[in-house]
Design a protein around this motif. Structure first.
Motif, PDB file in Angstrom:
ATOM      1  N   ASN A  95     -54.959 102.678  54.613  1.00 53.53           N
ATOM      2  CA  ASN A  95     -55.367 101.824  55.725  1.00 53.53           C
ATOM      3  C   ASN A  95     -56.783 102.096  56.213  1.00 53.53           C
ATOM      4  O   ASN A  95     -57.152 101.683  57.297  1.00 53.53           O
ATOM      5  CB  ASN A  95     -54.373 101.978  56.883  1.00 53.53           C
ATOM      6  CG  ASN A  95     -53.954 103.427  57.058  1.00 53.53           C
ATOM      7  OD1 ASN A  95     -54.749 104.338  56.831  1.00 53.53           O
ATOM      8  ND2 ASN A  95     -52.705 103.638  57.442  1.00 53.53           N
ATOM      9  N   GLU A 247     -63.594 100.687  58.097  1.00 52.84           N
ATOM     10  CA  GLU A 247     -62.708  99.619  58.566  1.00 52.84           C
ATOM     11  C   GLU A 247     -61.258 100.066  58.441  1.00 52.84           C
ATOM     12  O   GLU A 247     -60.920 100.853  57.554  1.00 52.84           O
ATOM     13  CB  GLU A 247     -62.957  98.344  57.752  1.00 52.84           C
ATOM     14  CG  GLU A 247     -64.387  97.848  57.874  1.00 52.84           C
ATOM     15  CD  GLU A 247     -64.866  97.064  56.659  1.00 52.84           C
ATOM     16  OE1 GLU A 247     -66.048  96.651  56.658  1.00 52.84           O
ATOM     17  OE2 GLU A 247     -64.073  96.883  55.708  1.00 52.84           O
ATOM     18  N   SER A 249     -56.957  98.947  58.665  1.00 60.15           N
ATOM     19  CA  SER A 249     -56.032  97.830  58.481  1.00 60.15           C
ATOM     20  C   SER A 249     -54.680  98.141  59.087  1.00 60.15           C
ATOM     21  O   SER A 249     -54.291  99.305  59.240  1.00 60.15           O
ATOM     22  CB  SER A 249     -55.852  97.520  56.986  1.00 60.15           C
ATOM     23  OG  SER A 249     -55.062  98.529  56.361  1.00 60.15           O
ATOM     24  N   TYR A 250     -53.954  97.091  59.447  1.00 58.23           N
ATOM     25  CA  TYR A 250     -52.561  97.212  59.853  1.00 58.23           C
ATOM     26  C   TYR A 250     -51.784  96.119  59.140  1.00 58.23           C
ATOM     27  O   TYR A 250     -52.338  95.094  58.738  1.00 58.23           O
ATOM     28  CB  TYR A 250     -52.407  97.098  61.370  1.00 58.23           C
ATOM     29  CG  TYR A 250     -52.725  95.734  61.927  1.00 58.23           C
ATOM     30  CD1 TYR A 250     -51.735  94.763  62.083  1.00 58.23           C
ATOM     31  CD2 TYR A 250     -54.026  95.405  62.301  1.00 58.23           C
ATOM     32  CE1 TYR A 250     -52.029  93.513  62.588  1.00 58.23           C
ATOM     33  CE2 TYR A 250     -54.327  94.155  62.817  1.00 58.23           C
ATOM     34  CZ  TYR A 250     -53.330  93.216  62.957  1.00 58.23           C
ATOM     35  OH  TYR A 250     -53.631  91.975  63.447  1.00 58.23           O
ATOM     36  N   SER A 252     -48.729  93.302  59.007  1.00 61.52           N
ATOM     37  CA  SER A 252     -47.867  92.454  59.811  1.00 61.52           C
ATOM     38  C   SER A 252     -46.435  92.565  59.293  1.00 61.52           C
ATOM     39  O   SER A 252     -46.156  93.233  58.291  1.00 61.52           O
ATOM     40  CB  SER A 252     -48.336  90.997  59.736  1.00 61.52           C
ATOM     41  OG  SER A 252     -48.179  90.515  58.407  1.00 61.52           O
ATOM     42  N   GLN A 256     -48.641  91.553  55.363  1.00 61.86           N
ATOM     43  CA  GLN A 256     -49.989  91.088  55.110  1.00 61.86           C
ATOM     44  C   GLN A 256     -50.953  92.047  55.805  1.00 61.86           C
ATOM     45  O   GLN A 256     -50.882  92.245  57.014  1.00 61.86           O
ATOM     46  CB  GLN A 256     -50.177  89.657  55.639  1.00 61.86           C
ATOM     47  CG  GLN A 256     -49.315  88.627  54.940  1.00 61.86           C
ATOM     48  CD  GLN A 256     -49.683  88.478  53.476  1.00 61.86           C
ATOM     49  OE1 GLN A 256     -50.848  88.461  53.109  1.00 61.86           O
ATOM     50  NE2 GLN A 256     -48.670  88.364  52.619  1.00 61.86           N
ATOM     51  N   TYR A 257     -51.874  92.607  55.030  1.00 59.95           N
ATOM     52  CA  TYR A 257     -52.787  93.589  55.611  1.00 59.95           C
ATOM     53  C   TYR A 257     -53.947  92.885  56.297  1.00 59.95           C
ATOM     54  O   TYR A 257     -54.552  91.964  55.741  1.00 59.95           O
ATOM     55  CB  TYR A 257     -53.297  94.542  54.531  1.00 59.95           C
ATOM     56  CG  TYR A 257     -52.285  95.606  54.179  1.00 59.95           C
ATOM     57  CD1 TYR A 257     -52.275  96.830  54.844  1.00 59.95           C
ATOM     58  CD2 TYR A 257     -51.320  95.359  53.212  1.00 59.95           C
ATOM     59  CE1 TYR A 257     -51.337  97.796  54.541  1.00 59.95           C
ATOM     60  CE2 TYR A 257     -50.372  96.331  52.895  1.00 59.95           C
ATOM     61  CZ  TYR A 257     -50.389  97.537  53.565  1.00 59.95           C
ATOM     62  OH  TYR A 257     -49.447  98.493  53.268  1.00 59.95           O
ATOM     63  N   ASN A 258     -54.226  93.310  57.499  1.00 58.43           N
ATOM     64  CA  ASN A 258     -55.295  92.733  58.299  1.00 58.43           C
ATOM     65  C   ASN A 258     -56.361  93.801  58.528  1.00 58.43           C
ATOM     66  O   ASN A 258     -56.079  94.844  59.127  1.00 58.43           O
ATOM     67  CB  ASN A 258     -54.748  92.249  59.644  1.00 58.43           C
ATOM     68  CG  ASN A 258     -53.649  91.215  59.493  1.00 58.43           C
ATOM     69  OD1 ASN A 258     -53.904  90.045  59.283  1.00 58.43           O
ATOM     70  ND2 ASN A 258     -52.392  91.667  59.592  1.00 58.43           N
ATOM     71  N   TRP A 259     -57.562  93.531  58.067  1.00 59.58           N
ATOM     72  CA  TRP A 259     -58.651  94.498  58.204  1.00 59.58           C
ATOM     73  C   TRP A 259     -59.477  94.176  59.432  1.00 59.58           C
ATOM     74  O   TRP A 259     -59.825  93.030  59.694  1.00 59.58           O
ATOM     75  CB  TRP A 259     -59.535  94.476  56.957  1.00 59.58           C
ATOM     76  CG  TRP A 259     -58.865  95.118  55.779  1.00 59.58           C
ATOM     77  CD1 TRP A 259     -58.124  94.492  54.815  1.00 59.58           C
ATOM     78  CD2 TRP A 259     -58.867  96.507  55.462  1.00 59.58           C
ATOM     79  NE1 TRP A 259     -57.658  95.412  53.913  1.00 59.58           N
ATOM     80  CE2 TRP A 259     -58.097  96.665  54.279  1.00 59.58           C
ATOM     81  CE3 TRP A 259     -59.431  97.640  56.053  1.00 59.58           C
ATOM     82  CZ2 TRP A 259     -57.882  97.901  53.691  1.00 59.58           C
ATOM     83  CZ3 TRP A 259     -59.225  98.876  55.467  1.00 59.58           C
ATOM     84  CH2 TRP A 259     -58.461  99.004  54.304  1.00 59.58           C
ATOM     85  N   LEU A 260     -59.777  95.213  60.200  1.00 66.95           N
ATOM     86  CA  LEU A 260     -60.604  95.102  61.391  1.00 66.95           C
ATOM     87  C   LEU A 260     -61.615  96.236  61.398  1.00 66.95           C
ATOM     88  O   LEU A 260     -61.384  97.294  60.793  1.00 66.95           O
ATOM     89  CB  LEU A 260     -59.747  95.208  62.663  1.00 66.95           C
ATOM     90  CG  LEU A 260     -58.672  94.140  62.882  1.00 66.95           C
ATOM     91  CD1 LEU A 260     -57.785  94.545  64.062  1.00 66.95           C
ATOM     92  CD2 LEU A 260     -59.297  92.782  63.132  1.00 66.95           C
TER      93      LEU A 260
END
Length: 291
Positions: A95, A247, A249-250, A252, A256-260
């Motif tokens: 992550n 960066e 990620s988490y 859902s 689905q990995y969400n990068w921030l």
């Protein structure tokens, strides 16, 4: 003063050595020994010779400034546990990454490919489940789990926090510690010297209400410090990571990995926006899976 006296003392200074057979000499003593300084008396020269022969004492840097020896002891164990978790997961987690949201800069760290680490973690977790089925859930030990994590050399917050608990469980002193899980956003860390509400297994929502001696161990972000300052340390670490381009990620519910960016609002408010449960008492209906 006769020159012979100065020569005698210079000779003494040049040949006085410490236990490691290394010359120990202050700049002033060296100046005297080389004859570039005329001391006013034989007594001063002999004092310099004796002082130069004593190795300098260096005080150990304390882990944490505190008037409580108990708190210092807990912090020492906490830092050792953090190093243990890091040493057994050298590949890091799936992550953390770089280059997905912004261009890689010369100062951006070279992190392992998150997709490759994710594959390693999935294989490791599958082996754990198969071994639990083979041995029986009640027979699968913490030692078995730690051996598998060490074999994979990878871990996210879940694996890393369990490694911390394992290390603390192996210490000779009686220690108070809990693995803490956030809800509804799933995230894990460990706390020492902080007891939860017995009925619900909940910790205080506001970290300022935690015990003044409580110490947080967060092996995912490599944070170890007073629980009351954990949110500040958390945000400072996120800002530092974002500055070098890291960066996070988490996942859902649909995986689905969400990068921030590391300093995104989601991450910076994560601690305050979630309830804190003892891991075993955390509700199962989480909005998000472990990052």
């Amino acid at each position: 003063m006769p020159d012979q006296v100065a020569e005698d003392v210079s000779e003494a200074l040049l040949h006085r050595r410490d236990s490691q057979d290394a010359v120990v000499m202050s700049p002033l003593a060296a100046t005297v020994a080389c004859g570039r300084y005329r001391a006013p008396s034989r007594l001063l020269l002999l004092f310099l010779a004796g002082a130069a022969a004593k190795p300098k004492e260096t005080l150990p840097m304390p882990f944490h400034h505190s008037t409580s020896l108990y708190k210092q002891s807990s912090t020492n164990y906490a830092q050792a546990a953090l190093r243990f978790a890091s040493a057994h997961t050298p590949l890091g987690g799936s992550n953390m990454g770089v280059g997905r949201l912004s261009a890689i800069k010369p100062w951006t760290p070279n992190l392992p490919d998150p997709e490759a680490i994710d594959t390693v973690l999935k294989d490791s977790r599958d082996r754990i489940q198969r071994e639990k089925q083979r041995q029986g859930e009640e027979n699968y030990s913490l030692d078995d789990y730690v051996a598998e994590v060490a074999r994979s050399q990878a871990g996210n917050c879940g694996e890393k926090s369990i490694l911390v608990c394992y290390f603390l469980s192996q210490q000779p002193d009686p220690l108070i510690y809990y693995r803490v899980s956030l809800w509804p956003n799933d995230y894990s860390f460990v706390v020492m010297d902080q007891k939860p509400n017995i009925k619900e297994g909940l910790f205080p929502c506001n970290f300022k209400d935690w015990d003044e001696n409580a110490v947080v161990i967060d092996p995912w972000l490599c944070i170890c410090g007073p629980a009351r300052h954990y949110p500040d340390l958390w945000r400072m670490k996120l800002d530092t990571m974002a500055a070098v381009g890291i960066e996070l990620s988490y996942a859902s519910r649909e995986r689905q990995y969400n990068w921030l960016k590391a300093n995104a609002g989601f991450w910076k408010t994560l601690l305050e926006s979630n309830k804190k449960f003892v891991a075993e008492r955390r509700p199962d209906d989480s909005a998000l899976f472990s990052p």
